[in-house]
Design an enzyme around this catalytic site. Structure first.
Site, PDB file in Angstrom:
ATOM      1  N   CYS A   1      57.683  51.092  26.137  1.00 35.48           N
ATOM      2  CA  CYS A   1      58.675  50.136  25.634  1.00 35.48           C
ATOM      3  C   CYS A   1      58.571  48.786  26.337  1.00 35.48           C
ATOM      4  O   CYS A   1      58.882  47.746  25.742  1.00 35.48           O
ATOM      5  CB  CYS A   1      60.084  50.691  25.839  1.00 35.48           C
ATOM      6  SG  CYS A   1      60.340  52.361  25.223  1.00 35.48           S
TER       7      CYS A   1
ATOM      8  N   ASP B   1      63.986  56.701  29.032  1.00 34.44           N
ATOM      9  CA  ASP B   1      64.703  57.860  28.503  1.00 34.44           C
ATOM     10  C   ASP B   1      63.735  58.906  27.964  1.00 34.44           C
ATOM     11  O   ASP B   1      63.950  60.108  28.118  1.00 34.44           O
ATOM     12  CB  ASP B   1      65.628  57.428  27.365  1.00 34.44           C
ATOM     13  CG  ASP B   1      66.795  56.585  27.845  1.00 34.44           C
ATOM     14  OD1 ASP B   1      66.915  56.385  29.058  1.00 34.44           O
ATOM     15  OD2 ASP B   1      67.572  56.118  27.001  1.00 34.44           O
TER      16      ASP B   1
ATOM     17  N   CYS C   1      63.924  48.496  25.891  1.00 37.28           N
ATOM     18  CA  CYS C   1      64.266  49.919  25.877  1.00 37.28           C
ATOM     19  C   CYS C   1      65.780  50.055  25.857  1.00 37.28           C
ATOM     20  O   CYS C   1      66.509  49.096  26.083  1.00 37.28           O
ATOM     21  CB  CYS C   1      63.651  50.618  27.089  1.00 37.28           C
ATOM     22  SG  CYS C   1      63.549  52.417  26.923  1.00 37.28           S
ATOM     23  N   ASP C   2      66.249  51.265  25.633  1.00 29.10           N
ATOM     24  CA  ASP C   2      67.647  51.517  25.295  1.00 29.10           C
ATOM     25  C   ASP C   2      68.660  50.846  26.221  1.00 29.10           C
ATOM     26  O   ASP C   2      69.599  50.211  25.757  1.00 29.10           O
ATOM     27  CB  ASP C   2      67.922  53.023  25.320  1.00 29.10           C
ATOM     28  CG  ASP C   2      67.135  53.765  24.260  1.00 29.10           C
ATOM     29  OD1 ASP C   2      66.177  53.195  23.727  1.00 29.10           O
ATOM     30  OD2 ASP C   2      67.469  54.924  23.986  1.00 29.10           O
ATOM     31  N   LYS C   3      68.513  51.007  27.531  1.00 30.35           N
ATOM     32  CA  LYS C   3      69.550  50.542  28.454  1.00 30.35           C
ATOM     33  C   LYS C   3      69.312  49.135  28.955  1.00 30.35           C
ATOM     34  O   LYS C   3      70.254  48.444  29.339  1.00 30.35           O
ATOM     35  CB  LYS C   3      69.677  51.491  29.658  1.00 30.35           C
ATOM     36  CG  LYS C   3      69.862  52.945  29.291  1.00 30.35           C
ATOM     37  CD  LYS C   3      70.956  53.141  28.273  1.00 30.35           C
ATOM     38  CE  LYS C   3      70.937  54.536  27.692  1.00 30.35           C
ATOM     39  NZ  LYS C   3      69.680  54.920  27.057  1.00 30.35           N
TER      40      LYS C   3
ATOM     41  N   CYS D   1      60.646  52.843  20.780  1.00 31.48           N
ATOM     42  CA  CYS D   1      60.558  53.995  19.881  1.00 31.48           C
ATOM     43  C   CYS D   1      60.785  53.584  18.438  1.00 31.48           C
ATOM     44  O   CYS D   1      61.674  52.796  18.122  1.00 31.48           O
ATOM     45  CB  CYS D   1      61.547  55.060  20.303  1.00 31.48           C
ATOM     46  SG  CYS D   1      61.229  55.701  21.968  1.00 31.48           S
TER      47      CYS D   1
ATOM     48  N   GLU E   1      71.806  61.951  27.658  1.00 32.65           N
ATOM     49  CA  GLU E   1      71.549  62.169  26.242  1.00 32.65           C
ATOM     50  C   GLU E   1      71.130  63.620  26.019  1.00 32.65           C
ATOM     51  O   GLU E   1      70.402  64.187  26.824  1.00 32.65           O
ATOM     52  CB  GLU E   1      70.427  61.252  25.749  1.00 32.65           C
ATOM     53  CG  GLU E   1      70.788  59.788  25.751  1.00 32.65           C
ATOM     54  CD  GLU E   1      69.649  58.903  25.290  1.00 32.65           C
ATOM     55  OE1 GLU E   1      69.902  57.722  25.059  1.00 32.65           O
ATOM     56  OE2 GLU E   1      68.504  59.393  25.172  1.00 32.65           O
TER      57      GLU E   1
ATOM     58  N   SER F   1      70.764  60.702  22.119  1.00 34.53           N
ATOM     59  CA  SER F   1      69.725  59.730  21.850  1.00 34.53           C
ATOM     60  C   SER F   1      69.894  59.203  20.436  1.00 34.53           C
ATOM     61  O   SER F   1      70.417  59.892  19.555  1.00 34.53           O
ATOM     62  CB  SER F   1      68.351  60.393  21.991  1.00 34.53           C
ATOM     63  OG  SER F   1      67.349  59.627  21.365  1.00 34.53           O
TER      64      SER F   1
END
Length: 560
Positions: free
Chosen positions: A53, A85, A126-128, A195, A446, A472
């Site tokens: 990512c 993650d 990325c996610d966070k 992702c 998650e 997730s």
């Protein structure tokens, strides 16, 4: 040195004879005499080679710096952390995931506050680190632009990271051999980028663009592409324009802008994590936003995108037909977006969308408003005697709208995964995973491994899962997370026992433990909170300071 209204912060660091030591330090990193007269633009890079990512973001940061310099500023690149993650899921390491959002926000605020940057570009992938960047920018409230690192391209046979997680469950069921799992493992992640479905990264990128904090198109670009390179350079230049106008995040991240973000997230079938992160971002900028706002908007906003995990397509395929701009124009024309919201272009959302071309007529990724996948939101805010202060479900309707079953209770994600894979979990079970909340986990892991195993085992329509943890963006099935109050704080989820009947109703939006209130009260009176799991270090600090998931799970709650 020249007076310049754009140098509100850097002038206090480098102007005057008393600041000669600071200038001396900066000369060593490349400053010339002329540079001290320029507004300084900090480039917050989340580069790391520990995850695809973010593995390319160093090059993107350099492009953003180049754009700022060419527009008359002086850029300085600094790094913050990221975690993965996809690597940590299913392990104790995942406890650090949501915690990293706060660390990232703290670090960006710390560096920019110390160094006196006049404006900022933050690049997340990325996610966070995306909401972490946004929280940091909101706290600082200096002219800023967020840049998304871009989506990954599909792996072989239209695979992605969720294909690998679900292959594990398929192997446990006997549907895939070890060799087939290994082949998916080796080819599903072909290179840089976040992702590939409408998971949390692409969801948050879309939300941030809809909010007006990214340049138009930033959320829907391949990570490795000329478009993404150009986006970064343009973002660096845009900060200089924002400095001229003194246009700050608080001018852009208004309540109406958050409503735009929520609306776009729903139409895209986005991740439940958007609820958690948008609540946190709103607190950081001082905007009042609650779970009920998601429920209110969800009554009138349909799901239009046939995107993974519940749908067929990947983000790269949405990129190929024009990204989210045509979708937003459709929503604007239908009166579903606030067109007068200001954006980082210095123009309103409506002005940015003027002239946007519609999607190709033969595309099947985004449905017309007249033919939605679901007429109202897939993000369901549930209340009831099992979630007095709310829970968040992601229910598209494909798995049904109600589920009733008997509780099978677990105190950790790992134990749950083992019982799914070994066949203990049966059709009709409602899996209850507790003590995984923000404080009890800590860190609100998650549940991607258990939900993927459920799908891989072919139980997606026959088993439900509820948790005070979260999911997730790649999770799908009949799942309810963010159950509050969490078990650690004495929420009713703490006193559920094996065999209790639980009803999940996404039509009435209720989560019900089918017991008399007197029995619930008696069990709660006997319940005692277990000690927090960590006594020192970042997880201990987080557990002591974090608030409820229904408020965003933040460690610095805004007080009016």
């Amino acid at each position: 040195m020249a007076a310049d209204k754009r140098r509100k912060y850097s002038s206090t660091v480098v102007d005057g004879v008393t600041k000669a030591p600071a200038r001396s330090m900066l000369r060593a990193v490349g400053f010339s005499d002329a540079d001290f007269d320029k507004p300084q633009v900090g480039i917050a890079s989340t580069w790391s080679n520990l995850t695809p990512c973010n593995m390319h973001i160093n090059q993107l940061a350099e492009e953003a710096a180049r754009g700022a310099d060419e527009a008359g500023g002086k850029s300085l690149i600094f790094n913050t952390i990221t975690i993965s993650d996809g690597i940590a899921n299913g392990t104790v390491g995942m406890k650090y995931s949501l915690v990293s959002r706060e660390v990232i926000a703290d670090s960006i605020e710390t560096v920019a506050g110390c160094e006196g940057f006049d404006g900022l570009v933050a690049i997340g992938g990325c996610d966070k680190n995306m909401p972490g960047c946004m929280i940091g920018l909101a706290r600082l409230n200096r002219p800023a632009v967020f840049v998304y690192g871009g989506t990954i391209r599909p792996g072989a046979n239209h695979t992605d990271i969720i294909s690998v997680f679900e292959a594990v469950g398929a192997h446990a069921k006997g549907d895939k051999t070890l060799l087939e799992v290994k082949q998916i493992e080796e080819t599903a992640i072909p290179g840089p980028g976040s992702c590939g479905g409408m998971y949390t990264a692409n969801t948050m990128a879309s939300a941030i663009e809809a909010m007006g904090m990214s340049l138009p198109g930033s959320s829907a670009q391949d990570a490795v592409s000329d478009n993404k390179t150009n986006d970064c350079r343009a973002a660096g230049a845009a900060v200089l324009q924002l400095l001229e106008k003194d246009l700050k995040p608080s001018d852009i991240m208004t309540r109406e802008a958050f409503e735009n973000a929520i609306t776009v997230v729903i139409t895209l079938g986005g991740s439940t994590n958007a609820v958690l992160h948008l609540l946190a971002m709103a607190q950081a900028v001082g905007v009042s936003l609650t779970l009920d706002d998601f429920a209110r908007l969800g009554k009138r906003v349909p799901v239009l995108a046939d995107l993974r995990p519940s749908g067929r397509y990947m983000m790269s395929e949405l990129v190929a037909i024009g990204g989210i701009q045509p979708l937003m124009k459709t929503l604007l024309d239908a009166g579903m977006l606030h067109g007068d919201c200001m954006t980082v272009t210095g123009k309103t959302l409506a002005e940015n969308l003027a002239g946007t071309e519609p999607y190709p007529q033969d595309q099947t990724i985004i449905r017309p408003l007249s033919e939605p996948i679901k007429a109202d939101s897939h993000l369901r805010i549930l209340y009831g005697n099992l979630a007095p202060t709310g829970a968040v479900a992601k229910i598209t309707g494909k798995e049904g709208l109600t589920f009733s079953g008997r509780a099978r209770v677990f105190h950790s994600e790992e134990e749950t995964l083992e019982r799914i894979l070994d066949g203990t979990v049966k059709a009709g079970d409602v899996l209850v995973i507790r003590y995984e909340g923000p404080q009890g986990g800590p860190g609100m892991r998650e549940m991607l491994s258990p939900t993927s195993a459920i799908m891989g085992k072919g139980l997606g329509e026959d088993v439900a899962l509820i948790t005070d943890g979260r999911f997730s963006g790649g999770s799908h099935g009949f799942v309810v997370g963010h159950v509050t109050p969490e078990a650690q704080q004495g929420g009713p989820i703490a006193i559920v026992e094996d065999g209790d009947e639980i009803v999940i109703d996404a039509e009435s939006n209720e989560l019900t433990l089918k017991l008399p209130q007197a029995e619930i009260d008696a069990r709660l009176s006997r319940w005692q909170a277990p000690p927090l799991r960590y006594r020192r270090g970042v997880l201990a600090k987080y557990a002591r300071g974090v608030n409820s998931a229904s408020l965003g799970a933040v460690t610095d709650a805004f007080e009016s």
